[in-house]
Design an enzyme around this catalytic site. Structure first.
Site, PDB file in Angstrom:
ATOM      1  N   ASN A 158       0.798  -1.221   0.000  1.00  9.81           N
ATOM      2  CA  ASN A 158       0.000   0.000   0.000  1.00  9.81           C
ATOM      3  C   ASN A 158       0.835   1.277   0.000  1.00  9.81           C
ATOM      4  O   ASN A 158       0.348   2.330  -0.400  1.00  9.81           O
ATOM      5  CB  ASN A 158      -0.946   0.019   1.203  1.00  9.81           C
ATOM      6  CG  ASN A 158      -0.227  -0.218   2.513  1.00  9.81           C
ATOM      7  OD1 ASN A 158       0.389  -1.272   2.708  1.00  9.81           O
ATOM      8  ND2 ASN A 158      -0.297   0.739   3.424  1.00  9.81           N
ATOM      9  N   GLY A 175     -13.880  -1.545  -1.548  1.00 14.49           N
ATOM     10  CA  GLY A 175     -14.521  -0.757  -2.599  1.00 14.49           C
ATOM     11  C   GLY A 175     -13.964   0.635  -2.784  1.00 14.49           C
ATOM     12  O   GLY A 175     -13.876   1.128  -3.914  1.00 14.49           O
ATOM     13  N   CYS A 216       2.249  11.838  11.833  1.00 17.76           N
ATOM     14  CA  CYS A 216       2.374  12.406  13.171  1.00 17.76           C
ATOM     15  C   CYS A 216       1.203  11.938  14.029  1.00 17.76           C
ATOM     16  O   CYS A 216       0.057  12.301  13.791  1.00 17.76           O
ATOM     17  CB  CYS A 216       2.393  13.923  13.092  1.00 17.76           C
ATOM     18  SG  CYS A 216       2.748  14.711  14.665  1.00 17.76           S
TER      19      CYS A 216
END
Length: 398
Positions: free
Chosen positions: A153, A202, A326
């Site tokens: 990812n 989706g 962060c």
């Protein structure tokens, strides 16, 4: 008008007009509960059946192997926890995954470790690729499951899923893949590729948020993650989200329609982006150049913080992402980038740009120019960069 360029499609995507139009009737007109026996309910039930068939066709699966979930994280949890629970009864309490999986997988494995399971985390190489031989060597008599993501990812590297699946089949071990980033970007056929379970979401392919799928190969019994009603053939309780299911089917059909053409078109744009950004001194591409998703560009710029990059680019109308997030006042580098062997200083200055086929060459040029300007400005204020340029310290970009 204010310029806005969205370059964070790996985070989420907009719902496209065809998908929205397919969904709308199921909010206001065809709003029946699929479990009801009157016509409005029966129509909703038929609609779900049709969507399930269409989704199965896109994945090379069968209709009764498709189970709807709330998204990729639930699908990952269901596949991993369900398999672990079922096979623990046979003394199989060992799971294999990689060090740079999505947290939906890693945190699930950490949870299982606290329940007495053992997890092996195989490494990745400096280009962000899993070695299938490491999987083969890690498999034991008590191995219940191998779960390796299809495409990362953050850095977009595409893993040798078919080879890993073949090893698992030979060893008699179930194989699950988190394909949330891969679906719609690479051609997938679960039968031909030997995939036992697959997760998708989706909102990564222009459907709405809150809908996903877990493909479970016929013959594999996975205990329920959600208990209650008899929905999803008694496997996953809860009234079905009919509009979202309809939208997912439409989005998946569109996403898988012309994948080779999409790859060719977007790869050319992505390479233009990568080449432009790599002209910045002390910058590196994270992940293999070729074995990566066509729209993914992940770079590290030494001497600058990822958070500064994102906020500065946002001020210039560019939406992007970073491996440094962060949280609670602490800036931690991405576990994905650290797994490549990058030092903290290099990993901190990461920038992920994930584009699609709608981006123009002019917009790519603008992104390159903006990143260069932001990097130069950030380095002027950076004590680390000052130490590097003065020769006091240095770091290998590797």
């Amino acid at each position: 008008m204010e310029r806005r360029i969205y370059a964070d499609n790996a985070a989420t995507t907009r719902v496209t007009e065809p998908v929205l139009q397919a969904m709308l009737p199921y909010f206001t007109e065809q709003y029946g509960n699929p479990s009801s026996i009157y016509k409005l309910g029966r129509d909703a039930h038929s609609t779900i059946k049709d969507a399930r068939q269409r989704i199965a066709k896109c994945l090379g699966a069968e209709e009764n192997e498709i189970y709807f979930t709330s998204g990729g994280s639930e699908a990952d949890n269901w596949a991993i926890k369900g398999t672990a629970l079922r096979l623990s009864e046979k003394g199989k309490k060992h799971i294999i995954t990689s060090v740079f999986e999505h947290h939906a997988v890693l945190h699930t494995c950490e949870f299982l470790e606290k329940q007495g399971y053992e997890v092996t985390y195989v490494p990745v190489d400096e280009k962000g690729l899993v070695n299938p031989l490491d999987i083969e060597n890690a498999i034991r008599e008590d191995t219940a499951l191998v779960t390796i993501m299809y495409a990362n990812n953050e850095i977009g590297t595409i893993q040798p899923v078919e080879e890993i699946a073949s090893i698992c089949k030979e060893k008699g071990v179930l194989f699950h893949t988190d394909a949330v980033q891969a679906v719609g970007n690479v051609e997938i056929d679960v039968k031909k590729q030997g995939i036992d379970m697959l997760s998708l979401s989706g909102h990564k392919i222009h459907a709405q948020k809150g809908i996903g799928v877990l493909y479970i190969r016929k013959g594999i019994l996975v205990p329920n993650l959600v208990h209650g009603g008899a929905q999803e053939r008694n496997r996953r309780a809860g009234t079905e989200n009919v509009p979202a299911i309809v939208g997912l089917a439409k989005a998946l059909e569109i996403a898988t329609e012309n994948i080779p053409e999409k790859i060719e078109k977007v790869t050319e744009k992505r390479n233009r982006l990568i080449d432009g950004l790599l002209t910045i001194p002390r910058t590196r591409l994270n992940g293999d150049r070729d074995k990566r998703l066509c729209g993914n560009c992940n770079i590290s710029i030494l001497g600058i913080e990822g958070e500064f990059l994102l906020l500065s680019l946002d001020a210039k109308g560019i939406a992007a992402s970073s491996g440094s997030a962060c949280t609670s006042g602490e800036l931690d580098p991405s576990h994905v980038l650290l797994s490549l062997g990058l030092c903290h200083e290099v990993a901190h200055g990461s920038l992920r740009l994930s584009i699609d086929e709608t981006i123009t060459d002019e917009e790519i040029d603008y992104i390159i120019s903006a990143v260069k300007e932001v990097a130069e400005r950030g380095r002027m204020m950076s004590p680390l960069w000052d130490s590097i340029t003065s020769g006091k310290v240095d770091f290998e970009m590797i």
